[in-house]
Design a protein around this motif. Structure first.
Motif, PDB file in Angstrom:
ATOM      1  N   LEU A  72     -45.247  24.025  15.200  1.00 49.69           N
ATOM      2  CA  LEU A  72     -44.653  22.778  14.706  1.00 49.69           C
ATOM      3  C   LEU A  72     -45.138  21.551  15.470  1.00 49.69           C
ATOM      4  O   LEU A  72     -45.584  20.570  14.859  1.00 49.69           O
ATOM      5  CB  LEU A  72     -43.129  22.881  14.737  1.00 49.69           C
ATOM      6  N   PRO A  73     -45.084  21.540  16.803  1.00 53.58           N
ATOM      7  CA  PRO A  73     -45.631  20.360  17.503  1.00 53.58           C
ATOM      8  C   PRO A  73     -47.127  20.194  17.305  1.00 53.58           C
ATOM      9  O   PRO A  73     -47.636  19.069  17.318  1.00 53.58           O
ATOM     10  CB  PRO A  73     -45.286  20.621  18.978  1.00 53.58           C
ATOM     11  N   ALA A  74     -47.855  21.295  17.080  1.00 52.40           N
ATOM     12  CA  ALA A  74     -49.296  21.185  16.855  1.00 52.40           C
ATOM     13  C   ALA A  74     -49.592  20.373  15.594  1.00 52.40           C
ATOM     14  O   ALA A  74     -50.524  19.562  15.570  1.00 52.40           O
ATOM     15  CB  ALA A  74     -49.915  22.574  16.735  1.00 52.40           C
ATOM     16  N   GLY A  75     -48.807  20.571  14.535  1.00 51.85           N
ATOM     17  CA  GLY A  75     -49.028  19.815  13.308  1.00 51.85           C
ATOM     18  C   GLY A  75     -48.848  18.329  13.504  1.00 51.85           C
ATOM     19  O   GLY A  75     -49.658  17.520  13.028  1.00 51.85           O
ATOM     20  N   ALA A  76     -47.778  17.923  14.210  1.00 51.15           N
ATOM     21  CA  ALA A  76     -47.560  16.510  14.485  1.00 51.15           C
ATOM     22  C   ALA A  76     -48.669  15.957  15.377  1.00 51.15           C
ATOM     23  O   ALA A  76     -49.144  14.834  15.190  1.00 51.15           O
ATOM     24  CB  ALA A  76     -46.194  16.317  15.146  1.00 51.15           C
ATOM     25  N   VAL A 122     -57.024  32.644  22.450  1.00 45.75           N
ATOM     26  CA  VAL A 122     -57.881  32.490  21.274  1.00 45.75           C
ATOM     27  C   VAL A 122     -57.032  32.255  20.028  1.00 45.75           C
ATOM     28  O   VAL A 122     -57.408  31.473  19.143  1.00 45.75           O
ATOM     29  CB  VAL A 122     -58.789  33.721  21.098  1.00 45.75           C
ATOM     30  N   GLY A 123     -55.871  32.897  19.960  1.00 48.00           N
ATOM     31  CA  GLY A 123     -54.966  32.658  18.840  1.00 48.00           C
ATOM     32  C   GLY A 123     -54.472  31.228  18.801  1.00 48.00           C
ATOM     33  O   GLY A 123     -54.368  30.615  17.732  1.00 48.00           O
ATOM     34  N   ALA A 124     -54.170  30.653  19.975  1.00 49.43           N
ATOM     35  CA  ALA A 124     -53.730  29.259  20.036  1.00 49.43           C
ATOM     36  C   ALA A 124     -54.849  28.316  19.599  1.00 49.43           C
ATOM     37  O   ALA A 124     -54.628  27.359  18.840  1.00 49.43           O
ATOM     38  CB  ALA A 124     -53.273  28.917  21.459  1.00 49.43           C
ATOM     39  N   ALA A 125     -56.076  28.578  20.072  1.00 54.80           N
ATOM     40  CA  ALA A 125     -57.213  27.749  19.668  1.00 54.80           C
ATOM     41  C   ALA A 125     -57.453  27.847  18.161  1.00 54.80           C
ATOM     42  O   ALA A 125     -57.731  26.841  17.496  1.00 54.80           O
ATOM     43  CB  ALA A 125     -58.463  28.177  20.437  1.00 54.80           C
ATOM     44  N   SER A 126     -57.334  29.059  17.624  1.00 53.92           N
ATOM     45  CA  SER A 126     -57.501  29.255  16.186  1.00 53.92           C
ATOM     46  C   SER A 126     -56.432  28.517  15.393  1.00 53.92           C
ATOM     47  O   SER A 126     -56.700  27.968  14.322  1.00 53.92           O
ATOM     48  CB  SER A 126     -57.456  30.753  15.867  1.00 53.92           C
ATOM     49  N   MET A 127     -55.209  28.492  15.918  1.00 57.04           N
ATOM     50  CA  MET A 127     -54.116  27.781  15.256  1.00 57.04           C
ATOM     51  C   MET A 127     -54.446  26.294  15.129  1.00 57.04           C
ATOM     52  O   MET A 127     -54.310  25.702  14.051  1.00 57.04           O
ATOM     53  CB  MET A 127     -52.828  27.964  16.048  1.00 57.04           C
ATOM     54  N   THR A 211     -40.958   6.031  16.564  1.00 60.06           N
ATOM     55  CA  THR A 211     -41.053   7.407  16.103  1.00 60.06           C
ATOM     56  C   THR A 211     -41.089   8.363  17.287  1.00 60.06           C
ATOM     57  O   THR A 211     -41.474   8.006  18.382  1.00 60.06           O
ATOM     58  CB  THR A 211     -42.305   7.619  15.228  1.00 60.06           C
ATOM     59  N   THR A 212     -40.659   9.583  17.037  1.00 57.48           N
ATOM     60  CA  THR A 212     -40.670  10.621  18.066  1.00 57.48           C
ATOM     61  C   THR A 212     -41.325  11.869  17.504  1.00 57.48           C
ATOM     62  O   THR A 212     -41.441  12.038  16.286  1.00 57.48           O
ATOM     63  CB  THR A 212     -39.245  10.972  18.524  1.00 57.48           C
ATOM     64  N   LEU A 213     -41.762  12.747  18.397  1.00 54.82           N
ATOM     65  CA  LEU A 213     -42.372  13.997  17.959  1.00 54.82           C
ATOM     66  C   LEU A 213     -41.381  14.802  17.128  1.00 54.82           C
ATOM     67  O   LEU A 213     -41.751  15.399  16.112  1.00 54.82           O
ATOM     68  CB  LEU A 213     -42.821  14.800  19.183  1.00 54.82           C
ATOM     69  N   GLY A 355     -51.474  17.625   8.255  1.00 57.15           N
ATOM     70  CA  GLY A 355     -51.367  18.457   9.448  1.00 57.15           C
ATOM     71  C   GLY A 355     -49.985  19.055   9.593  1.00 57.15           C
ATOM     72  O   GLY A 355     -49.823  20.247   9.868  1.00 57.15           O
ATOM     73  N   ARG A 356     -48.948  18.220   9.416  1.00 55.03           N
ATOM     74  CA  ARG A 356     -47.576  18.702   9.559  1.00 55.03           C
ATOM     75  C   ARG A 356     -47.176  19.633   8.426  1.00 55.03           C
ATOM     76  O   ARG A 356     -46.423  20.581   8.614  1.00 55.03           O
ATOM     77  CB  ARG A 356     -46.618  17.510   9.638  1.00 55.03           C
ATOM     78  N   MET A 357     -47.698  19.371   7.215  1.00 57.68           N
ATOM     79  CA  MET A 357     -47.402  20.269   6.099  1.00 57.68           C
ATOM     80  C   MET A 357     -47.967  21.662   6.382  1.00 57.68           C
ATOM     81  O   MET A 357     -47.274  22.675   6.223  1.00 57.68           O
ATOM     82  CB  MET A 357     -47.996  19.711   4.809  1.00 57.68           C
ATOM     83  N   TYR A 358     -49.236  21.711   6.827  1.00 58.07           N
ATOM     84  CA  TYR A 358     -49.836  23.011   7.127  1.00 58.07           C
ATOM     85  C   TYR A 358     -49.138  23.688   8.299  1.00 58.07           C
ATOM     86  O   TYR A 358     -48.883  24.898   8.281  1.00 58.07           O
ATOM     87  CB  TYR A 358     -51.331  22.857   7.412  1.00 58.07           C
ATOM     88  N   ALA A 359     -48.840  22.911   9.339  1.00 56.71           N
ATOM     89  CA  ALA A 359     -48.189  23.507  10.502  1.00 56.71           C
ATOM     90  C   ALA A 359     -46.796  24.017  10.157  1.00 56.71           C
ATOM     91  O   ALA A 359     -46.389  25.098  10.606  1.00 56.71           O
ATOM     92  CB  ALA A 359     -48.109  22.493  11.635  1.00 56.71           C
TER      93      ALA A 359
END
Length: 431
Positions: A72-76, A122-127, A211-213, A355-359
């Motif tokens: 979730l934070p990755a998308g934002a 590697v999973g985090a990088a792929s995400m 705005t906030t995360l 980005g947020r929709m996909y995340a």
């Protein structure tokens, strides 16, 4: 004499797009390496370190755990920054993490714990890469070319994946599984080089000062779960991923320990998955045009699933054909469905929310993957590997019917924009 000017077709437009060609080439090369690693990594655990089913489940789970912890934070974060830079950073992180495995093996200090840690990194990088990649493509091609671009990318991925498992199996047979990971390191470097040469004007949302995360994450979640189409697609994909990861946690162990297949044969057997995917990518766009995107998504996803029940019937010799068919046909349905749903999401979602929709979607879709991987390992230890595959694959077949919940079944085509009340008011800038 009158000169007739005809508009270039979609394939010609894509081939004339330098940025798309670079993205395509880098992604295809990286997929070859990732497919090699998909075979080599579990074989390092099973053959080199003698891992059992529960250890395999944990390793597979680690590759997907970042979606649950960081999705979730990755998308934002991705919506605030250049998607291209995010993808480049992810490639570099993957190179460093994967290279540590053969180095540790050479030093004689490789352990299961090391593989677990590498799988997580590697999973985090792929995400980060895959979320940024899906949001990046609409900046590379026009909306009307998205369907064909996704079909080409999916098709090329399947060709790369077709070569990768066989190559991974041969490398494992000849030089050891850890050497296969070096191939992936090189392909990540090629991907980074191609990305670094693209020149794309990205749309990045200009954030308000207050705005906030947390607020941005909430916007993405609300957009996904208030929308009837996105909600059904997200939930159905989550069910698919839960059962598929339970299956994949068992298949390498099943083929080597239960069926008695050689490591080199395993890679070629898994190539059937990608042959099916290639066929699916080849027919997806034309099927969508002829039958409608919604009908195509439902027909292929649901209709191909029962063939997966052939996998538990696999035995040595000619009986390996059951495994091939059980992977190939459902893969056709999955890739056709993915082409339809990916093109739909990219055209449907406002650019500032991609980005947020996909995340948000993948937080649910991929967040269940660790549970599925561990579930597969535990079931295999509790009731036997072949019996566990029967349970998992029956559940996978029944899970495809979740797509019939909601509005998709009532329409020929998926919509290209959300209703007005779901469109957020955002200010955007080009970077």
């Amino acid at each position: 004499m009158t000169t007739v000017h005809t508009k270039p077709d979609v394939a010609t437009r894509l081939m004339a797009n330098r940025n798309f060609r670079l993205l395509w080439a880098g992604e295809a090369t990286s997929k070859v390496g990732s497919a090699v690693t998909g075979v080599a990594f579990p074989l390092v655990a099973v053959v080199t370190l003698q891992a059992g089913t529960i250890a395999m489940g944990v390793i597979n789970a680690m590759a997907w755990l970042p979606w649950l912890l960081l999705g979730l934070p990755a998308g934002a974060w991705i919506d605030r920054r250049s998607r291209r830079t995010t993808m480049l950073t992810a490639d570099v992180v993957s190179i460093v993490a994967l290279l540590s495995v053969p180095l540790a093996a050479l030093a004689g200090v490789l352990t299961i714990a090391h593989l677990v840690a590498v799988a997580f990194v590697v999973g985090a990088a792929s995400m980060f890469f895959s979320t940024a990649y899906q949001a990046f493509l609409p900046a590379v091609v026009t909306k009307k070319d998205l369907s064909e671009a996704n079909a080409k990318l999916q098709g090329t991925d399947q060709v790369a994946n077709l070569a990768g498992p066989g190559l991974g199996g041969l490398i494992t047979q000849w030089a050891g599984a850890v050497i296969g990971l070096v191939v992936d390191v090189v392909t990540f470097a090629v991907s980074a080089l191609c990305l670094s040469r693209t020149e794309v004007a990205e749309t990045v949302e200009r954030k308000q000062r207050d705005t906030t995360l947390r607020r941005e994450i909430g916007e993405g979640l609300r957009f996904v779960f208030r929308d009837r189409y996105l909600r059904v697609l997200t939930l159905s994909a989550a069910v698919d991923n839960l059962t598929l990861n339970a299956m994949y946690a068992l298949t390498v162990f099943f083929l080597i320990r239960t069926v008695g297949a050689e490591p080199g044969v395993v890679g070629f057997l898994f190539a059937a998955d990608f042959v099916g995917g290639l066929i699916g990518a080849m027919v997806a766009r034309r099927a969508g045009e002829r039958f409608g995107t919604a009908r195509t998504l439902l027909g292929f996803s649901i209709g191909c699933a029962p063939f997966g029940l052939l996998i538990p019937l696999t035995h040595d010799g000619l009986g390996l054909g059951f495994f091939v068919a059980g992977l190939l046909v459902p893969s056709i349905g999955m890739v056709v469905g993915n082409v339809m749903s990916t093109g739909f999401r990219q055209a449907y979602c406002p650019p500032g929310l991609l980005g947020r929709m996909y995340a948000s979607s993948r937080f649910i879709q991929f967040g269940v993957n660790p549970l599925g991987a561990v579930l597969g390992g535990v079931l295999g230890a509790a009731v036997g590997v072949r019996e566990a595959l029967w349970i998992v694959l029956v559940a996978a077949m029944l899970g495809r019917f979740v797509r019939l919940i909601g509005p998709i079944k009532s329409h020929r085509d998926l919509p290209t924009e959300p209703p007005a009340h779901l469109r957020p008011a955002t200010t955007e800038e080009t970077s």
